[in-house]
Design an enzyme around this catalytic site. Structure first.
Site, PDB file in Angstrom:
ATOM      1  CG  ASP A  21      -1.549   1.414   1.485  1.00 15.58           C
ATOM      2  OD1 ASP A  21      -2.028   1.555   2.596  1.00 15.58           O
ATOM      3  OD2 ASP A  21      -1.696   2.011   0.541  1.00 15.58           O
ATOM      4  CG  ASN A  23      -3.088   5.371  -1.147  1.00 16.08           C
ATOM      5  OD1 ASN A  23      -3.077   4.288  -0.647  1.00 16.08           O
ATOM      6  ND2 ASN A  23      -4.069   5.583  -1.922  1.00 16.08           N
ATOM      7  CG  ASP A  25      -5.996   3.098   0.273  1.00 13.65           C
ATOM      8  OD1 ASP A  25      -6.588   3.172  -0.654  1.00 13.65           O
ATOM      9  OD2 ASP A  25      -5.078   2.235   0.643  1.00 13.65           O
ATOM     10  CG  ASP A  29      -1.463   1.701  -3.693  1.00 17.03           C
ATOM     11  OD1 ASP A  29      -1.596   2.059  -2.695  1.00 17.03           O
ATOM     12  OD2 ASP A  29      -0.214   1.504  -4.117  1.00 17.03           O
ATOM     13  CG  ASP A  98      -6.597 -12.589 -13.465  1.00 13.23           C
ATOM     14  OD1 ASP A  98      -6.101 -13.269 -12.349  1.00 13.23           O
ATOM     15  OD2 ASP A  98      -7.211 -13.382 -14.433  1.00 13.23           O
ATOM     16  CG  ASP A 199     -11.415 -15.850 -13.445  1.00 13.23           C
ATOM     17  OD1 ASP A 199     -10.625 -16.216 -12.430  1.00 13.23           O
ATOM     18  OD2 ASP A 199     -12.762 -15.725 -13.167  1.00 13.23           O
ATOM     19  CD  GLU A 255      -8.832 -20.363 -12.330  1.00 12.30           C
ATOM     20  OE1 GLU A 255      -9.891 -19.771 -12.893  1.00 12.30           O
ATOM     21  OE2 GLU A 255      -9.083 -20.560 -10.871  1.00 12.30           O
ATOM     22  CG  HIS A 328      -5.764 -15.450  -6.120  1.00 10.83           C
ATOM     23  ND1 HIS A 328      -5.372 -16.067  -7.234  1.00 10.83           N
ATOM     24  CD2 HIS A 328      -7.239 -15.214  -6.395  1.00 10.83           C
ATOM     25  CE1 HIS A 328      -6.246 -16.217  -8.029  1.00 10.83           C
ATOM     26  NE2 HIS A 328      -7.173 -15.666  -7.726  1.00 10.83           N
ATOM     27  CG  ASP A 329      -8.709 -18.785  -6.524  1.00 14.67           C
ATOM     28  OD1 ASP A 329      -8.544 -18.916  -7.476  1.00 14.67           O
ATOM     29  OD2 ASP A 329      -8.875 -17.717  -5.798  1.00 14.67           O
TER      30      ASP A 329
HETATM   31  O1  TEU Z   1     -11.168 -19.222  -9.745  1.00 15.98           O
HETATM   32  C1  TEU Z   1     -11.955 -20.250 -10.050  1.00 15.98           C
HETATM   33  C2  TEU Z   1     -12.095 -21.212  -9.142  1.00 15.98           C
HETATM   34  O2  TEU Z   1     -12.362 -22.483  -9.694  1.00 15.98           O
HETATM   35  C3  TEU Z   1     -11.868 -20.960  -7.680  1.00 15.98           C
HETATM   36  O3  TEU Z   1     -13.129 -20.113  -7.419  1.00 15.98           O
HETATM   37  C4  TEU Z   1     -11.975 -22.179  -6.868  1.00 15.98           C
HETATM   38  O4  TEU Z   1     -12.833 -23.083  -7.340  1.00 15.98           O
HETATM   39  C5  TEU Z   1     -11.902 -21.837  -5.520  1.00 15.98           C
HETATM   40  O5  TEU Z   1     -11.482 -20.448  -5.399  1.00 15.98           O
HETATM   41  C6  TEU Z   1     -11.392 -22.776  -4.681  1.00 15.98           C
HETATM   42  O6  TEU Z   1     -11.375 -22.571  -3.440  1.00 15.98           O
HETATM   43  C7  TEU Z   1     -11.243 -17.929 -10.348  1.00 15.98           C
HETATM   44  C8  TEU Z   1     -10.367 -16.830  -9.388  1.00 15.98           C
HETATM   45  O7  TEU Z   1      -9.140 -17.504  -9.305  1.00 15.98           O
HETATM   46  C9  TEU Z   1     -11.010 -16.619  -8.115  1.00 15.98           C
HETATM   47  O8  TEU Z   1     -10.296 -15.923  -7.317  1.00 15.98           O
HETATM   48  C10 TEU Z   1     -12.544 -16.127  -8.428  1.00 15.98           C
HETATM   49  O9  TEU Z   1     -13.298 -16.263  -7.104  1.00 15.98           O
HETATM   50  C11 TEU Z   1     -13.175 -16.964  -9.182  1.00 15.98           C
HETATM   51  O10 TEU Z   1     -12.433 -17.498 -10.459  1.00 15.98           O
HETATM   52  C12 TEU Z   1     -14.395 -16.122 -10.008  1.00 15.98           C
HETATM   53  O11 TEU Z   1     -13.818 -15.308 -10.808  1.00 15.98           O
HETATM   54 CA    CA Z   2      -3.430   1.985  -1.213  1.00 14.41          CA
END
Ligand code: TEU
Ligand code: CA
Length: 556
Positions: A21, A23, A25, A29, A98, A199, A255, A328-329
């Site tokens: 971050d 700034n 908040d 960013d 993305d 995605d 993905e 991130h998932d």
């Molecule tokens: O993820 C698709 C997806 O299959 C995931 O949602 C997965 O099933 C789940 O996160 C498992 O815990 C993509 C993106 O990476 C995710 O961040 C988004 O939430 C999703 O699509 C919808 O855009």
């Molecule tokens: Ca920020």
């Protein structure tokens, strides 16, 4: 095998909201990322994958796009983006964006028009259906919600959403939609980006008629067979390639939730002119149950080996793998597959060795290079993820025990990997001077970039070394993967072979001692150790005695 920059790349995934971050908040960013490009360059990666930064109401943290042609307010401006891109390119870093086009935000102007009336010219940009006897058009469950349909009062119809109700699915059967997508892709390519991560791109084609899974039978109806790798998905991707991708020296990774090996080959075989590679989720699904991720199974070394070998052997010479162990998932790899307590260093380095010595483009998720761990959130209020809330609220409605739910959520919530990057031992780990949008992991005082850079034995320096090793040894990029069978089921061993170049990777996937026995054609000697996460490999005869999570790479 044809040489390509995206095969030789090592990718660093940035989740902007949690990266840096600038700034105060409390939200990461674009200028924050720009300020850390030297760190990313120092790690040695060559490509950045930037998670969505487009205008969004952040129902799903940017995976719900309201305007593809502008930057989300919290992240900055298009000018900030131009600066980030040119500063990255100056450092020899490529940047891929993305692309989220299975669905948009319900606040996207296309959807606002589409929902305004049945005869609006954008009505068919989305998937609208009448209900049946006052109920949803079919019995599909979505990834996030019990029903994949949302009733819309204005026109008395339902719209399809495979994710949250604020993420209506685009209708890819409509050529106008496809051309809108190709237009926005071209607009970003003409700004100089180097490719896209796409995605849930294997969900864009739905089976005609949208049939119910089990009509008249109440319950959870996973309809994946009706939209995963649907009937026209390859046609659409080939069209995208012809109309856009083929015009640029770019990299694409799709993905592909729940994709099979054969489908992944079809997506990535070069002559089919679709995508360069896909993310497959067999490893990400291995510690879940038949009803999905919220059932927890213990990590199985033999399953890990079976799945990894299947994809290495199944893709080589046909398509091209991506290799990733977290994103991130998913939870933090060292907590999920390794040991984030006593053996955090050893297990994080061992999995880094897997990531960087297999065939396929490796993806490092932000923070894994310093061994960041899962987050011990206390209560549901500490979470931010729409998927976690949907799961919790639905389960509570069905009477589930809240304490039991919190145990499962602590292990599997996506927020485990969305806590702010730990830059230093300063307040909020140096991520922000304000109040972070999500809690910082309290272990930031000992686990942070500043400490890692000073510690020559750190996970960070081990990643650096392996990335350098991969860069200097084409056998690690283009070499065949050859499994080396082992008695000990906790030991994962394989060769990489390119002409007369051979490297041997030996990994103990467990917290127990283990042993590797070399077959006659494999002569390992001290001089041939190219990388290891312990000093001085233990040897007896032609056996290697492996300590917990020991990883050794030999140049044979
Ligand atoms: O993820 C698709 C997806 O299959 C995931 O949602 C997965 O099933 C789940 O996160 C498992 O815990 C993509 C993106 O990476 C995710 O961040 C988004 O939430 C999703 O699509 C919808 O855009
Ligand atoms: Ca920020």
């Amino acid at each position: 095998m044809e040489q390509k920059w995206w095969k030789e790349a090592v990718v660093y995934q940035i989740y902007p909201r949690s990266f840096c971050d600038s700034n105060g908040d409390g939200i990461g960013d674009l200028p924050g990322i720009t300020s850390k490009l030297d760190y990313i360059k120092e790690l040695g990666v060559s490509v950045i994958w930037l998670c969505p930064v487009y205008k969004s109401p952040n129902d799903d943290n940017g995976y719900d796009i309201a305007d593809y042609y502008d930057i989300m307010d919290e992240f900055g401006t298009l000018e900030d983006f131009n600066t980030l891109l040119s500063e990255a390119h100056k450092r020899g870093l490529r940047l891929i964006m993305d692309l989220v086009v299975n669905h948009t935000s319900d606040e996207n102007k296309w959807f606002v028009e589409s929902r305004s009336s049945k005869d609006n010219d954008k009505r068919d940009y989305y998937i609208w259906r009448k209900g049946k006897d006052g109920k949803e058009p079919n019995d599909w469950t979505s990834f996030f919600t019990p029903s994949a349909w949302q009733y819309d009062e204005k026109t008395g119809e339902y719209y399809l959403h495979l994710f949250s109700k604020k993420q209506p699915d685009l209708n890819w059967e409509n050529e106008k939609v496809r051309n809108e997508v190709y237009r926005l892709m071209t607009w970003w390519f003409d700004r100089g980006i180097d490719g896209f991560r796409m995605d849930v791109i294997n969900c864009i084609s739905k089976v005609a008629g949208l049939p119910s899974v089990e009509p008249n039978k109440p319950g959870y109806h996973w309809a994946g067979k009706y939209f995963i790798s649907g009937p026209r998905v390859h046609e659409f991707l080939h069209e995208m390639n012809t109309k856009v991708l083929s015009k640029y020296d770019c990299m694409t990774v799709g993905e592909a939730a729940s994709t099979t090996l054969d489908e992944a080959v079809r997506f990535t075989e070069p002559e089919r002119k679709e995508l360069n590679m896909v993310f497959q989720f067999d490893l990400m699904n291995m510690d879940g149950g038949p009803d999905g991720k919220w059932q927890i199974k213990k990590f199985s070394p033999s399953e890990f080996k079976r799945i990894t070998s299947k994809w290495q052997l199944g893709m080589q010479g046909r398509g091209w793998n991506s290799v990733f162990l977290g994103n991130h998932d998913n939870p933090r790899v060292v907590s999920r597959f390794g040991n984030d307590g006593k053996y955090r260093y050893e297990s994080a380095k061992m999995f880094a060795t897997v990531l960087l010595t297999l065939q396929g483009t490796p993806y490092i998720y932000q923070g894994d290079e310093i061994g960041m761990t899962n987050m011990p959130f206390n209560s549901i209020e500490d979470y931010r993820d729409v998927e976690t809330f949907s799961f919790y609220n639905e389960a509570v409605k069905k009477g589930a025990d809240k304490q039991e739910l919190m145990k499962v959520i602590r292990v599997k919530s996506r927020d485990n990997s969305r806590t702010p990057i730990q830059w230093s031992s300063e307040k909020n780990a140096g991520f922000t001077t304000g109040t972070p949008w999500i809690q910082v992991n309290p272990n930031y005082t000992s686990i942070n970039v500043e400490q890692s850079r000073k510690d020559s034995d750190s996970i960070f320096h081990y990643y650096q070394k392996l990335i350098e090793l991969r860069k200097n040894n084409p056998v690690l990029v283009y070499g065949d993967f050859v499994p080396v069978k082992q008695e000990d089921e906790n030991v994962f061993a394989y060769l990489r072979v390119l002409g007369n170049e051979r490297m041997l990777v030996v990994l103990n996937l467990s917290a127990e001692n283990a042993s590797f026995s070399a077959s006659d054609d494999i002569c390992i000697s001290e001089s041939s150790v190219a990388a290891s996460n312990y000093s001085q490999a233990g040897k007896a005869d032609n056996k290697l005695l492996l300590r917990p999570y020991e990883a050794i790479v030999f140049s044979l």
